[in-house]
Design a protein around this motif. Sequence first.
Motif, PDB file in Angstrom:
ATOM      1  N   SER A  57       0.839  -1.205   0.000  1.00 58.76           N
ATOM      2  CA  SER A  57       0.000   0.000   0.000  1.00 58.76           C
ATOM      3  C   SER A  57       0.871   1.249   0.000  1.00 58.76           C
ATOM      4  O   SER A  57       0.534   2.264  -0.624  1.00 58.76           O
ATOM      5  CB  SER A  57      -0.911   0.008   1.235  1.00 58.76           C
ATOM      6  N   SER A  58       2.007   1.175   0.707  1.00 55.53           N
ATOM      7  CA  SER A  58       2.942   2.307   0.762  1.00 55.53           C
ATOM      8  C   SER A  58       4.298   1.797   1.208  1.00 55.53           C
ATOM      9  O   SER A  58       4.449   0.641   1.601  1.00 55.53           O
ATOM     10  CB  SER A  58       2.431   3.377   1.740  1.00 55.53           C
ATOM     11  N   GLY A  59       5.284   2.672   1.140  1.00 60.40           N
ATOM     12  CA  GLY A  59       6.641   2.298   1.512  1.00 60.40           C
ATOM     13  C   GLY A  59       7.564   2.224   0.308  1.00 60.40           C
ATOM     14  O   GLY A  59       7.135   2.447  -0.846  1.00 60.40           O
ATOM     15  N   HIS A  60       8.835   1.905   0.558  1.00 56.22           N
ATOM     16  CA  HIS A  60       9.854   1.928  -0.494  1.00 56.22           C
ATOM     17  C   HIS A  60      10.670   0.638  -0.475  1.00 56.22           C
ATOM     18  O   HIS A  60      11.083   0.167   0.586  1.00 56.22           O
ATOM     19  CB  HIS A  60      10.782   3.131  -0.309  1.00 56.22           C
ATOM     20  N   ILE A  61      10.897   0.064  -1.660  1.00 54.62           N
ATOM     21  CA  ILE A  61      11.767  -1.095  -1.832  1.00 54.62           C
ATOM     22  C   ILE A  61      12.890  -0.696  -2.777  1.00 54.62           C
ATOM     23  O   ILE A  61      12.641  -0.299  -3.923  1.00 54.62           O
ATOM     24  CB  ILE A  61      10.997  -2.301  -2.417  1.00 54.62           C
ATOM     25  N   THR A  62      14.125  -0.791  -2.296  1.00 60.53           N
ATOM     26  CA  THR A  62      15.291  -0.443  -3.106  1.00 60.53           C
ATOM     27  C   THR A  62      16.127  -1.694  -3.328  1.00 60.53           C
ATOM     28  O   THR A  62      16.532  -2.360  -2.369  1.00 60.53           O
ATOM     29  CB  THR A  62      16.144   0.631  -2.414  1.00 60.53           C
ATOM     30  N   ILE A  63      16.353  -2.041  -4.591  1.00 61.30           N
ATOM     31  CA  ILE A  63      17.108  -3.249  -4.953  1.00 61.30           C
ATOM     32  C   ILE A  63      18.368  -2.833  -5.696  1.00 61.30           C
ATOM     33  O   ILE A  63      18.290  -2.162  -6.735  1.00 61.30           O
ATOM     34  CB  ILE A  63      16.260  -4.192  -5.826  1.00 61.30           C
ATOM     35  N   PHE A  64      19.527  -3.196  -5.133  1.00 64.71           N
ATOM     36  CA  PHE A  64      20.826  -2.841  -5.714  1.00 64.71           C
ATOM     37  C   PHE A  64      20.908  -1.341  -6.000  1.00 64.71           C
ATOM     38  O   PHE A  64      21.349  -0.908  -7.073  1.00 64.71           O
ATOM     39  CB  PHE A  64      21.100  -3.657  -6.979  1.00 64.71           C
ATOM     40  N   GLY A  65      20.451  -0.556  -5.020  1.00 64.43           N
ATOM     41  CA  GLY A  65      20.588   0.890  -5.086  1.00 64.43           C
ATOM     42  C   GLY A  65      19.543   1.611  -5.912  1.00 64.43           C
ATOM     43  O   GLY A  65      19.582   2.841  -6.027  1.00 64.43           O
TER      44      GLY A  65
END
Length: 517
Positions: free
Chosen positions: A329-337
Amino acid sequence: MLSLAPEKVAAAQADAAAQGRQQSVPLIEVKGVRKEFPGVVALDDASFCLRRGTVHALMGENGAGKSTLMKILAGVQPPDKGVFRLNGQDVTLSSPLDALEKGIAMIHQELNLMPYMTVAENIWIRREPLNRLGLIDHGRMNRMTQELLQRLSIDVQADSLIRDLSISARQMVEIAKAVSYDSEVLIMDEPTSALTEHEVAHLFRIIKSLRAQGKGIIYITHKMNELSEIADEVTIFRDGRYIGCMQTERLDRDEIIRMMVGREVTDMFPKEEAKIGDVVLSVQKLTLDGVFHDVSFELHSGEILGVAGLIGSGRSNVAETLFGVTPASSGHITIFGREVKVSSPQVAMDHGMAFLTEDRKDTGCFLNLSILENMQIAVLNDDNMTAGFVRQKAITELCENMSATLRVKAPGLYERVENLSGGNQQKVLIGRWLLTNPRILILDEPTRGIDVGAKAEIHRLISKLAGQGVAVIMISSELPEVLGMSDRVMVMHEGRVTGILDRSEADQVSIMQLAAH
């Protein structure tokens, strides 16, 4: 002084002798059982004996023949040969209904409830109470169900749909259904695999109550710690054969393992010291409305991040959101920068992620397809195609090598997965994702339903992958597994992260304090 007439004394002595004979006659006796499937001998001259008023544990590696023997006893599968006696009388068990009518009920490892029916409808199917018009009396059926659930202290409503219940709640409904038959023999195949410690303790109280009533309980498990807690006797099978039986008071854990696997298992948690590298996955304030909130953590290359928490803590939901099964629903996912909106599993796979689901039957394996089809489905992509055609020979060779590496017990790659034991189905599922060469591997209950020898192999494989730089998230309900394999442990409670512990400071007490925060 009161004296009895000679004829009454003789009658009393005869009754006592009859009761003594009844107690000495095994409740179930099995001799010389053989069962073959195409290319596989599942049981070979197998024997087993269950005494009244006892809990008899049955142990062995996946594919040892335990579940096959129990399915024969439950009338699910016919034997090729063998002798079966119930209370000293020869019997033939022609169907599950026939077995139930003879007093044998089974709780299967893979739950067999109907999801779009209520708890009451599942428990009393084919035995529904009828009203004067010959129609099902739903009110009475719900009352009967609620009384049964209350008697067993199971916190589920009779009119709830099965599909709306958690896996652990469904397991308790299966137990209630089996108890409702008032059978003399109750077979439980891995009944605690989806239960919390509290629910396991509750189940054990139910089992002890049934044992006190003179019931005979066959209890299939891979968990060594359960034996001393609940079992009176333990029988070990290996490669479809009876290996031995021992009383629980003479229990020797190492001896049982040797009997099960035919070799020493020296290290259950072969954790290697891997080089922990850079951050490959960063999660900030990840939220799925109504399920979990503000989940934040980082995952490094070469790291095994254990995730612990009680059932309902949101562990599996976080994993599914990371893999795009249920987008956040919300938030942040960062993969390899690079920040990524993981809107689907394909997006996750495109970024080097793989996800082993906790429920291999419903959301993992394609049971009616072959081992080859189940494994290759994740790698049918451009890398394995030439001019629009699948390079089938190359893919088959990859699958053969993976099957050999994981020691999948099967006649060949074309065997249907539904014919494999639960643990071998799990290996096929693991093999599918390893073929994708993932850089981030999410494992949800990777060793559930897997025997002690295979567990050590899976643990060794996970440790090896971490050593090669793969970042691993490992969700497990077994604290020894979490503590033995993890570099750090993230603990969740009711949808929130309550703490992240380094390996050096994590122990069962600290984890449980955070899990029950």
